[in-house]
Design a protein around this motif. Structure first.
Motif, mmCIF file in Angstrom:
data_model
loop_
_atom_site.group_PDB
_atom_site.id
_atom_site.type_symbol
_atom_site.label_atom_id
_atom_site.label_comp_id
_atom_site.label_asym_id
_atom_site.label_seq_id
_atom_site.Cartn_x
_atom_site.Cartn_y
_atom_site.Cartn_z
ATOM 1 N N TRP A 257 13.624 -8.982 -2.168
ATOM 2 C CA TRP A 257 13.856 -7.551 -2.005
ATOM 3 C C TRP A 257 12.703 -6.708 -2.557
ATOM 4 O O TRP A 257 12.402 -5.635 -2.023
ATOM 5 C CB TRP A 257 15.175 -7.158 -2.655
ATOM 6 C CG TRP A 257 16.341 -7.600 -1.838
ATOM 7 C CD1 TRP A 257 17.231 -8.573 -2.133
ATOM 8 C CD2 TRP A 257 16.705 -7.095 -0.559
ATOM 9 N NE1 TRP A 257 18.142 -8.724 -1.117
ATOM 10 C CE2 TRP A 257 17.832 -7.811 -0.133
ATOM 11 C CE3 TRP A 257 16.188 -6.101 0.277
ATOM 12 C CZ2 TRP A 257 18.464 -7.582 1.081
ATOM 13 C CZ3 TRP A 257 16.823 -5.860 1.490
ATOM 14 C CH2 TRP A 257 17.933 -6.592 1.887
ATOM 15 N N ALA A 258 12.031 -7.191 -3.584
ATOM 16 C CA ALA A 258 10.859 -6.459 -4.081
ATOM 17 C C ALA A 258 9.751 -6.448 -3.035
ATOM 18 O O ALA A 258 9.082 -5.421 -2.833
ATOM 19 C CB ALA A 258 10.359 -7.100 -5.374
ATOM 20 N N LEU A 259 9.578 -7.577 -2.361
ATOM 21 C CA LEU A 259 8.521 -7.673 -1.346
ATOM 22 C C LEU A 259 8.894 -6.985 -0.038
ATOM 23 O O LEU A 259 8.070 -6.893 0.871
ATOM 24 C CB LEU A 259 8.182 -9.144 -1.089
ATOM 25 C CG LEU A 259 7.557 -9.872 -2.279
ATOM 26 C CD1 LEU A 259 7.431 -11.361 -1.990
ATOM 27 C CD2 LEU A 259 6.199 -9.269 -2.630
ATOM 28 N N SER A 260 10.118 -6.499 0.051
ATOM 29 C CA SER A 260 10.525 -5.800 1.268
ATOM 30 C C SER A 260 10.016 -4.360 1.298
ATOM 31 O O SER A 260 10.174 -3.661 2.293
ATOM 32 C CB SER A 260 12.054 -5.802 1.402
ATOM 33 O OG SER A 260 12.651 -4.901 0.479
ATOM 34 N N THR A 261 9.407 -3.914 0.193
ATOM 35 C CA THR A 261 8.874 -2.552 0.135
ATOM 36 C C THR A 261 7.417 -2.587 -0.325
ATOM 37 O O THR A 261 7.008 -3.490 -1.076
ATOM 38 C CB THR A 261 9.698 -1.677 -0.837
ATOM 39 O OG1 THR A 261 9.143 -0.367 -0.883
ATOM 40 C CG2 THR A 261 9.736 -2.273 -2.229
ATOM 41 N N ASP A 262 6.651 -1.627 0.137
ATOM 42 C CA ASP A 262 5.248 -1.500 -0.297
ATOM 43 C C ASP A 262 5.105 -0.586 -1.506
ATOM 44 O O ASP A 262 4.013 -0.465 -2.065
ATOM 45 C CB ASP A 262 4.392 -0.940 0.856
ATOM 46 C CG ASP A 262 4.065 -2.004 1.887
ATOM 47 O OD1 ASP A 262 3.997 -3.195 1.505
ATOM 48 O OD2 ASP A 262 3.887 -1.650 3.065
ATOM 49 N N ASP A 263 6.192 0.060 -1.893
ATOM 50 C CA ASP A 263 6.150 0.999 -3.008
ATOM 51 C C ASP A 263 6.128 0.222 -4.334
ATOM 52 O O ASP A 263 7.111 -0.469 -4.671
ATOM 53 C CB ASP A 263 7.372 1.916 -2.944
ATOM 54 C CG ASP A 263 7.292 3.067 -3.939
ATOM 55 O OD1 ASP A 263 7.196 2.773 -5.151
ATOM 56 O OD2 ASP A 263 7.335 4.232 -3.504
ATOM 57 N N VAL A 264 5.018 0.312 -5.078
ATOM 58 C CA VAL A 264 4.847 -0.470 -6.303
ATOM 59 C C VAL A 264 5.908 -0.131 -7.343
ATOM 60 O O VAL A 264 6.429 -1.022 -8.030
ATOM 61 C CB VAL A 264 3.433 -0.238 -6.887
ATOM 62 C CG1 VAL A 264 3.284 -0.977 -8.214
ATOM 63 C CG2 VAL A 264 2.374 -0.694 -5.898
ATOM 64 N N GLN A 265 6.243 1.148 -7.482
ATOM 65 C CA GLN A 265 7.257 1.534 -8.467
ATOM 66 C C GLN A 265 8.615 0.927 -8.131
ATOM 67 O O GLN A 265 9.343 0.472 -9.016
ATOM 68 C CB GLN A 265 7.349 3.063 -8.549
ATOM 69 C CG GLN A 265 6.119 3.718 -9.159
ATOM 70 C CD GLN A 265 6.281 5.222 -9.311
ATOM 71 O OE1 GLN A 265 7.060 5.850 -8.595
ATOM 72 N NE2 GLN A 265 5.537 5.794 -10.259
ATOM 73 N N TRP A 266 8.952 0.934 -6.832
ATOM 74 C CA TRP A 266 10.216 0.324 -6.419
ATOM 75 C C TRP A 266 10.190 -1.177 -6.659
ATOM 76 O O TRP A 266 11.196 -1.775 -7.057
ATOM 77 C CB TRP A 266 10.506 0.620 -4.952
ATOM 78 C CG TRP A 266 11.243 1.913 -4.749
ATOM 79 C CD1 TRP A 266 10.760 3.078 -4.252
ATOM 80 C CD2 TRP A 266 12.622 2.140 -5.060
ATOM 81 N NE1 TRP A 266 11.736 4.039 -4.218
ATOM 82 C CE2 TRP A 266 12.898 3.497 -4.717
ATOM 83 C CE3 TRP A 266 13.643 1.379 -5.596
ATOM 84 C CZ2 TRP A 266 14.151 4.068 -4.887
ATOM 85 C CZ3 TRP A 266 14.901 1.944 -5.771
ATOM 86 C CH2 TRP A 266 15.149 3.274 -5.427
ATOM 87 N N ARG A 267 9.056 -1.807 -6.415
ATOM 88 C CA ARG A 267 8.957 -3.251 -6.661
ATOM 89 C C ARG A 267 9.234 -3.565 -8.132
ATOM 90 O O ARG A 267 9.961 -4.505 -8.455
ATOM 91 C CB ARG A 267 7.568 -3.767 -6.282
ATOM 92 C CG ARG A 267 7.362 -3.947 -4.801
ATOM 93 C CD ARG A 267 6.079 -4.716 -4.517
ATOM 94 N NE ARG A 267 5.912 -4.937 -3.090
ATOM 95 C CZ ARG A 267 4.939 -5.647 -2.556
ATOM 96 N NH1 ARG A 267 4.018 -6.196 -3.341
ATOM 97 N NH2 ARG A 267 4.853 -5.811 -1.246
ATOM 98 N N ASP A 268 8.658 -2.753 -9.023
ATOM 99 C CA ASP A 268 8.866 -2.980 -10.448
ATOM 100 C C ASP A 268 10.326 -2.762 -10.832
ATOM 101 O O ASP A 268 10.880 -3.516 -11.648
ATOM 102 C CB ASP A 268 7.958 -2.050 -11.265
ATOM 103 C CG ASP A 268 6.481 -2.410 -11.134
ATOM 104 O OD1 ASP A 268 6.192 -3.553 -10.717
ATOM 105 O OD2 ASP A 268 5.630 -1.547 -11.439
ATOM 106 N N ARG A 269 10.956 -1.737 -10.277
ATOM 107 C CA ARG A 269 12.370 -1.474 -10.579
ATOM 108 C C ARG A 269 13.252 -2.629 -10.104
ATOM 109 O O ARG A 269 14.172 -3.065 -10.808
ATOM 110 C CB ARG A 269 12.829 -0.180 -9.895
ATOM 111 C CG ARG A 269 12.321 1.094 -10.558
ATOM 112 C CD ARG A 269 12.949 2.314 -9.876
ATOM 113 N NE ARG A 269 14.414 2.314 -10.010
ATOM 114 C CZ ARG A 269 15.212 3.185 -9.387
ATOM 115 N NH1 ARG A 269 14.683 4.122 -8.604
ATOM 116 N NH2 ARG A 269 16.518 3.130 -9.556
#
Length: 371
Positions: A257-269
Protein backbone atom coordinates in the motif's frame (compact mmCIF):
# COMPACT_ATOMS: atom_id res chain seq x y z
CA UNK A 1 -21.57 -31.66 -9.26
CA UNK A 2 -21.18 -28.44 -7.32
CA UNK A 3 -19.41 -26.55 -10.08
CA UNK A 4 -17.70 -23.45 -8.71
CA UNK A 5 -20.45 -21.89 -6.60
CA UNK A 6 -18.74 -22.08 -3.23
CA UNK A 7 -19.15 -20.33 0.08
CA UNK A 8 -18.15 -21.15 3.66
CA UNK A 9 -18.49 -20.16 7.29
CA UNK A 10 -16.44 -20.86 10.41
CA UNK A 11 -17.54 -22.87 13.43
CA UNK A 12 -15.03 -22.88 16.30
CA UNK A 13 -12.20 -21.95 13.91
CA UNK A 14 -13.13 -24.83 11.57
CA UNK A 15 -14.10 -24.01 8.00
CA UNK A 16 -17.46 -25.46 6.92
CA UNK A 17 -17.80 -25.45 3.15
CA UNK A 18 -21.04 -24.67 1.42
CA UNK A 19 -22.70 -23.62 -1.80
CA UNK A 20 -25.82 -21.70 -2.70
CA UNK A 21 -29.03 -22.01 -4.65
CA UNK A 22 -31.34 -19.28 -5.91
CA UNK A 23 -34.71 -19.03 -4.18
CA UNK A 24 -37.44 -16.47 -3.63
CA UNK A 25 -37.89 -15.20 -0.07
CA UNK A 26 -41.06 -13.43 0.96
CA UNK A 27 -40.56 -9.87 2.13
CA UNK A 28 -43.80 -8.19 3.16
CA UNK A 29 -46.18 -8.43 0.21
CA UNK A 30 -43.69 -9.62 -2.43
CA UNK A 31 -40.81 -11.99 -2.96
CA UNK A 32 -37.13 -11.14 -3.31
CA UNK A 33 -34.80 -13.20 -5.44
CA UNK A 34 -32.09 -14.35 -3.03
CA UNK A 35 -29.55 -17.09 -2.34
CA UNK A 36 -30.13 -20.00 -0.01
CA UNK A 37 -26.73 -20.79 1.57
CA UNK A 38 -26.34 -24.54 2.13
CA UNK A 39 -23.52 -25.89 4.32
CA UNK A 40 -21.88 -29.29 4.66
CA UNK A 41 -22.95 -29.63 8.31
CA UNK A 42 -26.59 -29.63 7.19
CA UNK A 43 -27.40 -26.07 8.23
CA UNK A 44 -29.01 -23.59 5.87
CA UNK A 45 -28.99 -19.80 5.86
CA UNK A 46 -32.11 -18.25 4.35
CA UNK A 47 -31.10 -14.69 5.41
CA UNK A 48 -34.39 -14.39 7.30
CA UNK A 49 -33.36 -15.59 10.75
CA UNK A 50 -31.21 -18.19 12.51
CA UNK A 51 -29.67 -21.07 10.57
CA UNK A 52 -32.12 -23.91 9.93
CA UNK A 53 -31.90 -27.59 8.99
CA UNK A 54 -33.90 -29.54 6.40
CA UNK A 55 -36.96 -29.79 8.65
CA UNK A 56 -36.78 -26.05 9.25
CA UNK A 57 -36.51 -25.50 5.50
CA UNK A 58 -39.65 -27.55 5.00
CA UNK A 59 -41.47 -25.38 7.55
CA UNK A 60 -40.35 -22.22 5.75
CA UNK A 61 -41.60 -23.65 2.43
CA UNK A 62 -44.94 -24.70 3.93
CA UNK A 63 -45.38 -21.23 5.49
CA UNK A 64 -44.65 -19.58 2.13
CA UNK A 65 -41.66 -17.65 3.44
CA UNK A 66 -39.40 -19.44 0.94
CA UNK A 67 -40.45 -20.53 -2.55
CA UNK A 68 -38.58 -22.19 -5.43
CA UNK A 69 -40.99 -20.27 -7.67
CA UNK A 70 -43.76 -17.97 -6.38
CA UNK A 71 -47.39 -18.68 -7.19
CA UNK A 72 -49.39 -17.07 -9.98
CA UNK A 73 -49.91 -13.34 -9.55
CA UNK A 74 -47.09 -12.86 -7.02
CA UNK A 75 -44.78 -9.90 -7.28
CA UNK A 76 -41.02 -10.26 -7.00
CA UNK A 77 -37.94 -8.06 -7.09
CA UNK A 78 -34.18 -8.27 -7.48
CA UNK A 79 -32.09 -5.18 -6.89
CA UNK A 80 -33.83 -2.37 -8.81
CA UNK A 81 -36.01 -4.68 -10.93
CA UNK A 82 -39.51 -5.86 -10.05
CA UNK A 83 -42.03 -7.99 -11.92
CA UNK A 84 -45.21 -10.03 -11.56
CA UNK A 85 -45.52 -13.77 -12.19
CA UNK A 86 -48.02 -14.80 -14.86
CA UNK A 87 -48.50 -18.22 -16.46
CA UNK A 88 -46.37 -19.87 -13.75
CA UNK A 89 -45.28 -23.42 -14.52
CA UNK A 90 -43.12 -25.48 -12.20
CA UNK A 91 -42.71 -29.17 -11.47
CA UNK A 92 -40.89 -28.53 -8.19
CA UNK A 93 -42.95 -28.90 -5.01
CA UNK A 94 -41.75 -28.61 -1.40
CA UNK A 95 -40.78 -32.30 -1.15
CA UNK A 96 -38.70 -32.12 -4.31
CA UNK A 97 -36.99 -28.93 -3.23
CA UNK A 98 -36.08 -30.28 0.22
CA UNK A 99 -34.83 -33.47 -1.44
CA UNK A 100 -32.64 -31.45 -3.80
CA UNK A 101 -31.13 -29.47 -0.92
CA UNK A 102 -30.51 -32.75 0.94
CA UNK A 103 -28.65 -34.03 -2.13
CA UNK A 104 -26.51 -30.89 -2.15
CA UNK A 105 -25.55 -31.50 1.50
CA UNK A 106 -24.60 -35.09 0.65
CA UNK A 107 -22.39 -33.96 -2.21
CA UNK A 108 -20.71 -31.30 -0.04
CA UNK A 109 -19.71 -34.15 2.27
CA UNK A 110 -18.54 -36.41 -0.54
CA UNK A 111 -21.40 -38.85 0.09
CA UNK A 112 -23.60 -40.46 -2.57
CA UNK A 113 -26.73 -38.36 -3.06
CA UNK A 114 -30.19 -39.85 -3.68
CA UNK A 115 -29.34 -40.60 -7.33
CA UNK A 116 -26.08 -42.26 -6.31
CA UNK A 117 -27.91 -44.40 -3.74
CA UNK A 118 -30.48 -45.33 -6.37
CA UNK A 119 -27.80 -46.38 -8.88
CA UNK A 120 -26.15 -48.49 -6.16
CA UNK A 121 -29.52 -50.18 -5.60
CA UNK A 122 -29.76 -50.85 -9.36
CA UNK A 123 -26.42 -52.68 -9.28
CA UNK A 124 -27.51 -54.66 -6.21
CA UNK A 125 -30.77 -55.69 -7.89
CA UNK A 126 -29.09 -56.77 -11.11
CA UNK A 127 -26.71 -58.88 -9.02
CA UNK A 128 -29.56 -60.47 -7.04
CA UNK A 129 -33.00 -60.02 -8.60
CA UNK A 130 -34.96 -60.73 -5.43
CA UNK A 131 -38.23 -59.02 -4.61
CA UNK A 132 -36.67 -57.46 -1.51
CA UNK A 133 -34.00 -55.84 -3.67
CA UNK A 134 -36.62 -54.63 -6.14
CA UNK A 135 -38.61 -53.03 -3.32
CA UNK A 136 -35.43 -51.39 -2.00
CA UNK A 137 -34.78 -50.12 -5.53
CA UNK A 138 -38.29 -48.66 -5.63
CA UNK A 139 -37.69 -46.87 -2.32
CA UNK A 140 -34.38 -45.43 -3.56
CA UNK A 141 -35.88 -44.45 -6.93
CA UNK A 142 -38.81 -42.61 -5.37
CA UNK A 143 -36.38 -40.80 -3.02
CA UNK A 144 -34.72 -39.09 -6.00
CA UNK A 145 -36.44 -35.70 -6.46
CA UNK A 146 -38.76 -36.21 -9.41
CA UNK A 147 -37.60 -33.14 -11.31
CA UNK A 148 -33.99 -34.42 -11.20
CA UNK A 149 -34.54 -38.06 -12.11
CA UNK A 150 -34.03 -37.95 -15.86
CA UNK A 151 -30.72 -36.12 -15.68
CA UNK A 152 -29.41 -37.48 -12.37
CA UNK A 153 -30.13 -41.12 -13.25
CA UNK A 154 -28.36 -40.75 -16.59
CA UNK A 155 -31.03 -42.06 -18.91
CA UNK A 156 -32.32 -44.86 -16.64
CA UNK A 157 -35.49 -43.10 -15.55
CA UNK A 158 -37.90 -44.81 -17.95
CA UNK A 159 -36.54 -48.30 -17.22
CA UNK A 160 -36.57 -47.69 -13.46
CA UNK A 161 -40.10 -46.32 -13.55
CA UNK A 162 -41.23 -49.56 -15.21
CA UNK A 163 -39.18 -51.91 -13.03
CA UNK A 164 -40.28 -50.30 -9.76
CA UNK A 165 -43.95 -50.61 -10.76
CA UNK A 166 -45.63 -53.91 -9.84
CA UNK A 167 -46.63 -56.29 -12.62
CA UNK A 168 -50.32 -55.78 -13.35
CA UNK A 169 -50.38 -52.26 -11.97
CA UNK A 170 -52.54 -50.16 -14.30
CA UNK A 171 -52.40 -46.81 -12.52
CA UNK A 172 -50.92 -45.23 -15.64
CA UNK A 173 -50.26 -48.14 -17.98
CA UNK A 174 -50.47 -51.86 -17.34
CA UNK A 175 -47.03 -53.26 -16.58
CA UNK A 176 -46.27 -56.83 -17.69
CA UNK A 177 -43.52 -59.29 -16.86
CA UNK A 178 -42.15 -58.67 -20.37
CA UNK A 179 -41.91 -54.96 -19.54
CA UNK A 180 -39.87 -55.84 -16.46
CA UNK A 181 -37.58 -58.07 -18.54
CA UNK A 182 -37.05 -55.27 -21.10
CA UNK A 183 -36.27 -52.81 -18.30
CA UNK A 184 -33.71 -55.21 -16.80
CA UNK A 185 -32.08 -55.64 -20.22
CA UNK A 186 -31.85 -51.88 -20.64
CA UNK A 187 -30.32 -51.44 -17.19
CA UNK A 188 -27.79 -54.22 -17.80
CA UNK A 189 -26.77 -52.61 -21.08
CA UNK A 190 -26.27 -49.24 -19.40
CA UNK A 191 -24.35 -50.87 -16.54
CA UNK A 192 -21.93 -52.50 -19.03
CA UNK A 193 -21.54 -49.21 -20.87
CA UNK A 194 -20.84 -47.38 -17.59
CA UNK A 195 -18.28 -50.01 -16.61
CA UNK A 196 -16.47 -49.57 -19.93
CA UNK A 197 -16.51 -45.78 -19.54
CA UNK A 198 -15.28 -46.00 -15.93
CA UNK A 199 -12.44 -48.30 -16.98
CA UNK A 200 -11.41 -45.90 -19.76
CA UNK A 201 -11.54 -42.90 -17.42
CA UNK A 202 -9.55 -44.76 -14.75
CA UNK A 203 -6.89 -45.62 -17.32
CA UNK A 204 -6.67 -41.97 -18.35
CA UNK A 205 -6.44 -40.80 -14.74
CA UNK A 206 -3.76 -43.31 -13.81
CA UNK A 207 -1.69 -42.80 -16.93
CA UNK A 208 1.24 -40.70 -15.82
CA UNK A 209 2.50 -38.11 -18.26
CA UNK A 210 6.20 -38.07 -19.02
CA UNK A 211 6.76 -35.19 -16.59
CA UNK A 212 4.39 -36.39 -13.86
CA UNK A 213 0.70 -36.30 -12.89
CA UNK A 214 -1.69 -33.79 -14.40
CA UNK A 215 -3.22 -32.60 -11.13
CA UNK A 216 -1.61 -31.44 -7.89
CA UNK A 217 -0.80 -34.25 -5.48
CA UNK A 218 -1.56 -32.09 -2.42
CA UNK A 219 -4.97 -30.66 -1.45
CA UNK A 220 -5.56 -26.89 -1.59
CA UNK A 221 -4.15 -24.75 1.22
CA UNK A 222 -6.10 -21.73 2.44
CA UNK A 223 -4.06 -18.73 3.57
CA UNK A 224 -5.36 -16.80 6.59
CA UNK A 225 -3.87 -14.26 8.96
CA UNK A 226 -5.30 -15.86 12.10
CA UNK A 227 -5.80 -19.60 11.53
CA UNK A 228 -3.38 -22.53 11.12
CA UNK A 229 -0.37 -21.29 13.15
CA UNK A 230 1.99 -23.20 10.85
CA UNK A 231 0.73 -21.20 7.86
CA UNK A 232 0.30 -17.73 9.38
CA UNK A 233 3.69 -16.70 8.08
CA UNK A 234 2.36 -16.96 4.53
CA UNK A 235 -0.11 -14.13 5.16
CA UNK A 236 0.72 -10.67 3.84
CA UNK A 237 -0.24 -9.34 7.28
CA UNK A 238 2.35 -11.48 9.08
CA UNK A 239 5.00 -9.33 10.88
CA UNK A 240 7.91 -10.14 8.59
CA UNK A 241 9.73 -6.83 7.94
CA UNK A 242 11.08 -6.42 4.41
CA UNK A 243 13.57 -3.94 2.98
CA UNK A 244 12.52 -2.42 -0.35
CA UNK A 245 14.78 0.15 -1.98
CA UNK A 246 16.28 1.11 1.38
CA UNK A 247 12.92 1.45 3.16
CA UNK A 248 11.85 -1.02 5.88
CA UNK A 249 8.19 -2.06 5.92
CA UNK A 250 6.69 -4.10 8.81
CA UNK A 251 4.70 -6.38 6.48
CA UNK A 252 4.07 -7.04 2.80
CA UNK A 253 0.72 -5.28 3.24
CA UNK A 254 2.50 -2.14 4.44
CA UNK A 255 4.91 -2.23 1.51
CA UNK A 256 2.21 -2.86 -1.09
CA UNK A 257 0.00 0.00 0.00
CA UNK A 258 2.91 2.39 0.54
CA UNK A 259 4.14 1.70 -2.99
CA UNK A 260 0.66 2.32 -4.37
CA UNK A 261 1.24 6.07 -4.00
CA UNK A 262 3.99 8.40 -5.21
CA UNK A 263 3.43 10.79 -2.32
CA UNK A 264 6.47 10.39 0.00
CA UNK A 265 4.64 11.70 3.07
CA UNK A 266 1.81 9.22 2.54
CA UNK A 267 4.33 6.41 2.08
CA UNK A 268 5.90 7.26 5.43
CA UNK A 269 2.51 7.42 7.17
CA UNK A 270 1.49 4.05 5.73
CA UNK A 271 4.83 2.45 6.67
CA UNK A 272 4.42 3.74 10.23
CA UNK A 273 0.86 2.42 10.72
CA UNK A 274 1.05 -0.02 13.70
CA UNK A 275 -1.86 -2.22 12.58
CA UNK A 276 -1.35 -4.00 9.22
CA UNK A 277 -5.11 -4.51 8.90
CA UNK A 278 -5.61 -0.72 8.81
CA UNK A 279 -3.09 0.15 6.10
CA UNK A 280 -5.53 -0.33 3.23
CA UNK A 281 -8.01 2.08 4.84
CA UNK A 282 -5.25 4.59 5.40
CA UNK A 283 -3.93 4.18 1.87
CA UNK A 284 -7.43 4.72 0.46
CA UNK A 285 -7.05 8.39 1.41
CA UNK A 286 -3.76 8.73 -0.50
CA UNK A 287 -3.47 9.47 -4.23
CA UNK A 288 -2.82 6.34 -6.35
CA UNK A 289 0.14 6.06 -8.64
CA UNK A 290 -0.66 6.55 -12.35
CA UNK A 291 -1.81 3.29 -13.99
CA UNK A 292 -1.68 1.49 -10.64
CA UNK A 293 -4.08 -1.28 -11.81
CA UNK A 294 -1.47 -2.24 -14.43
CA UNK A 295 1.38 -2.16 -11.91
CA UNK A 296 -0.13 -3.81 -8.82
CA UNK A 297 0.39 -7.44 -9.87
CA UNK A 298 4.06 -6.89 -10.71
CA UNK A 299 4.61 -4.96 -7.47
CA UNK A 300 2.99 -7.69 -5.36
CA UNK A 301 5.08 -10.36 -7.10
CA UNK A 302 8.27 -8.45 -6.33
CA UNK A 303 7.28 -7.94 -2.69
CA UNK A 304 6.48 -11.62 -2.17
CA UNK A 305 9.77 -12.59 -3.77
CA UNK A 306 11.61 -10.17 -1.45
CA UNK A 307 9.77 -11.47 1.61
CA UNK A 308 10.77 -15.09 1.09
CA UNK A 309 14.27 -14.17 -0.01
CA UNK A 310 14.84 -12.11 3.15
CA UNK A 311 13.12 -14.62 5.48
CA UNK A 312 14.48 -18.12 4.76
CA UNK A 313 12.40 -19.66 7.57
CA UNK A 314 9.21 -18.47 5.85
CA UNK A 315 10.52 -19.71 2.53
CA UNK A 316 10.83 -23.16 4.10
CA UNK A 317 7.21 -22.93 5.29
CA UNK A 318 6.13 -22.10 1.75
CA UNK A 319 8.14 -24.97 0.26
CA UNK A 320 6.56 -27.42 2.71
CA UNK A 321 3.22 -26.85 0.94
CA UNK A 322 4.54 -28.91 -1.99
CA UNK A 323 2.44 -28.50 -5.11
CA UNK A 324 -0.77 -27.65 -3.25
CA UNK A 325 -2.97 -25.00 -4.87
CA UNK A 326 -2.74 -21.85 -2.73
CA UNK A 327 -5.98 -20.00 -2.01
CA UNK A 328 -6.06 -16.59 -0.35
CA UNK A 329 -8.93 -16.54 2.15
CA UNK A 330 -7.82 -13.41 4.02
CA UNK A 331 -10.67 -11.42 5.52
CA UNK A 332 -11.04 -8.02 3.92
CA UNK A 333 -8.93 -8.52 0.78
CA UNK A 334 -10.49 -7.49 -2.51
CA UNK A 335 -11.92 -10.00 -4.96
CA UNK A 336 -8.94 -9.32 -7.20
CA UNK A 337 -6.54 -10.75 -4.62
CA UNK A 338 -8.75 -13.23 -2.77
CA UNK A 339 -10.62 -16.45 -3.43
CA UNK A 340 -13.81 -14.58 -4.25
CA UNK A 341 -12.37 -13.56 -7.62
CA UNK A 342 -8.92 -13.74 -9.15
CA UNK A 343 -7.12 -15.28 -6.15
CA UNK A 344 -3.99 -13.51 -7.35
CA UNK A 345 -2.30 -13.72 -3.95
CA UNK A 346 -2.66 -17.50 -4.05
CA UNK A 347 -1.46 -17.67 -7.63
CA UNK A 348 1.55 -15.47 -6.93
CA UNK A 349 2.48 -17.60 -3.92
CA UNK A 350 2.54 -20.61 -6.24
CA UNK A 351 4.80 -18.70 -8.63
CA UNK A 352 7.20 -17.64 -5.86
CA UNK A 353 7.22 -21.21 -4.52
CA UNK A 354 8.18 -22.41 -8.00
CA UNK A 355 10.94 -19.81 -8.16
CA UNK A 356 12.32 -21.01 -4.82
CA UNK A 357 12.20 -24.63 -6.01
CA UNK A 358 13.85 -23.67 -9.29
CA UNK A 359 16.67 -21.95 -7.42
CA UNK A 360 17.30 -25.18 -5.51
CA UNK A 361 16.85 -27.52 -8.46
CA UNK A 362 19.14 -25.54 -10.77
CA UNK A 363 21.84 -24.84 -8.16
CA UNK A 364 25.12 -26.45 -9.34
CA UNK A 365 25.87 -29.56 -7.33
CA UNK A 366 29.13 -29.79 -5.43
CA UNK A 367 31.71 -31.99 -7.14
CA UNK A 368 32.30 -35.35 -5.52
CA UNK A 369 35.70 -36.05 -3.90
CA UNK A 370 36.57 -38.35 -6.81
CA UNK A 371 36.18 -35.45 -9.21
Amino acid sequence: MLRTRRTYRYVDEIRVDGTWKHVFIRAWNEYELSDLLIYADGLIDSHSGPLIDLSGLRQELDAGRIAPLPEEGSRASADAISWQFNDVRTRVDADMFVGEVGDIIDRLNGRPDSAGRCLAAVAAYLDDMSEDNRLLLRERYLAVPEHRRRRALRGRDDALRVLTTDVGDSSSETITAEDHADAVATLRSKLRRDADTAATNAAVRTRVQADGPVEATNPPIYIYSTRRPDLRGLSNYFPAPIAVDGQIYPTVAHAYWALSTDDVQWRDRIAAEPNPFHVSDLAAEAPRRPEWPKLRLAVMHRLLHIKYEQHPELARSLLVTGDAPMICAEHGVSDYWGEGGGNWIGRLLEVVRSELLAAEALRPSSPSPAE
